[in-house]
Design an enzyme around this catalytic site. Structure first.
Site, short mmCIF file in Angstrom:
data_model
loop_
_atom_site.label_atom_id
_atom_site.label_comp_id
_atom_site.label_asym_id
_atom_site.label_seq_id
_atom_site.Cartn_x
_atom_site.Cartn_y
_atom_site.Cartn_z
N SER A 1 9.49 1.99 -2.33
CA SER A 1 8.83 0.55 -2.24
C SER A 1 7.18 0.69 -1.95
O SER A 1 6.57 1.29 -2.91
CB SER A 1 9.67 -0.05 -1.02
N GLY A 2 6.80 0.25 -1.13
CA GLY A 2 5.26 0.22 -0.70
C GLY A 2 4.95 1.83 -0.64
O GLY A 2 3.78 1.98 -0.99
#
Length: 425
Positions: free
Chosen positions: A268-269
């Site tokens: 994800s991030g």
């Protein structure tokens, strides 16, 4: 599973082959905005955000001991679809029941049973805070309960799973470490980094058992913006490599960590944080991302929650509305202004040409339907200079399609560790 080594294909061909796309699918991909909480197919709930969390974060963890499917589906059957309070209460009640089973086993000297129950109870406490707003005192209480049960379970493992605190600025970054085997022989090590909504406990259940099975030390932490650190004022920051350097400092100071075989994996991030760390820290010898976030700003600019009109926001379920508010809290923007998330993500970048260690991109086929996601994978892959760099697109027809591929962690383990084993041989 579709795989490419960096130098094997022209980049235009890479993207076309990666998706195995017909022209109609290409057109659909180009018209699709980036929604990190989009499922390829539904699992249980009509509320899309609740269904994403149930199918990916929850059911996806079953193979790694995070949940039992019977327990998970029972709780799901008791939750009012889309209702945040109902979700929070039902997972909390299950956490207490499973914890009680663990305590009963521990009292009887049955440590294996106690450990497995405590692990699930810890995760159920963590799941019960999804959609819980930061001003609710139960957020910290339940997060602390989850962490304490992880510590309790960890002490029953051999080697133990250790709770760690990494000094950083005026506080500590909490996390977990488990070495591959007893003793202090230097061993290959994976540091796992999460994204915009994660706790360190999530990352243990994401891939730690796969790491142990293959002889890797495993470490994970909460970075600024993660866990409950925003309550201390530690929100996400563009220079995420700075706190991550503190994590690497801690890792390389451990005698059981082989400093020549140290890998970092971010999802994800974390698919932006991990390569940013590798760009600035030569002690990282290989980097994995799912998927590559070369520049978070255009991804956030296209997110449905960021571009939603007031009328659309008014129609959100309480679960989805709360999840969005919590994400705003983690980035330090007003919780009632999700449109500010785009501006807050300016500067969250990395330069692929600055990474000379082997780099692996793992991305689900469903996520690659986003034109912006595809563009950023192409940009990253084209910039990596190491010939062992490559991208693997995991397929929808094996249930490995969604954001972070949380719904099929066995495939993630296969792709990541087979590649790392080859790199570190």
């Amino acid at each position: 599973m579709i795989s490419f080594r960096f130098a094997a294909f022209p980049l235009a061909a890479v993207l076309l082959v990666a998706l195995s796309l017909r022209p109609d699918v290409v057109r659909a991909a180009e018209e699709t905005a980036f929604d990190a909480h989009a499922n390829t197919f539904s699992y249980f709930f009509e509320d899309g955000d609740m269904d994403f969390h149930f199918g990916n974060l929850i059911l996806g963890s079953a193979g790694n001991g995070g949940v039992e499917t019977g327990e998970a589906y029972y709780v799901a059957s008791q939750i009012q679809d889309g209702d945040a309070a109902s979700w929070q209460q039902q997972w909390f009640e299950l956490a207490r029941r499973v914890q009680a089973r663990g305590e009963q086993s521990l009292a009887g000297g049955h440590t294996v049973s106690a450990c497995t129950q405590f692990l699930r109870a810890a995760y159920y406490y963590r799941l019960s805070v999804i959609s819980m707003l930061p001003d609710d005192p139960q957020l910290k209480e339940r997060a602390a309960a989850a962490r304490e049960l992880m510590r309790k379970a960890g002490a029953l493992m051999d080697p133990p799973l250790e709770y760690i605190e990494i000094p950083f600025e005026d506080t500590v970054l909490p996390g977990f470490f488990r070495k591959a085997a007893n003793g202090y022989a230097p061993t290959k090590t994976l540091i796992m980094i999460g994204g915009g909504e994660t706790f360190a406990e999530d990352l243990y259940f994401y891939i730690a058992p796969q790491a142990f099975a293959r002889g890797y030390n495993f470490m994970t932490v909460d970075l600024p913006g993660q866990g409950v650190l925003p309550s201390e004022g530690l929100v996400f920051r563009p220079d995420m490599y700075v706190p991550m350097q503190a994590v690497v400092d801690y890792a390389v100071g451990m005698p059981e960590v082989d400093t020549e075989r140290l890998a970092m994996f971010g999802y994800s991030g974390g698919g932006g944080f991990a390569p940013q760390a590798a760009e600035h820290d030569p002690r990282i010898k290989a980097v994995v991302m799912s998927a590559a976030v070369v520049d978070a700003y255009p991804l956030f600019s296209d997110m449905p929650a960021v571009v939603a009109t007031p009328e659309e926001m008014a129609a959100w379920s309480s679960f989805h509305a709360n999840v969005v508010q919590v994400i705003c809290w983690r980035w330090g923007v007003p919780m009632d202004t999700p449109s500010a998330l785009a501006e807050a993500n300016k500067g969250f970048t990395f330069d692929p040409t600055g990474i000379d260690v082997p780099a692996l991109i793992v991305v689900g086929e469903g996520e690659m339907k986003s034109d912006e996601v595809r563009r950023q994978q192409k940009l990253a892959l084209g910039g990596f200079s190491n010939p062992d760099s490559k991208m693997v697109v995991t397929p929808s027809n094996e249930g490995a399609s969604n954001h972070c591929i949380m719904e099929n962690r066995s495939i993630v383990g296969q792709v990541v560790f087979d590649w790392l084993d080859d790199i570190f041989e």
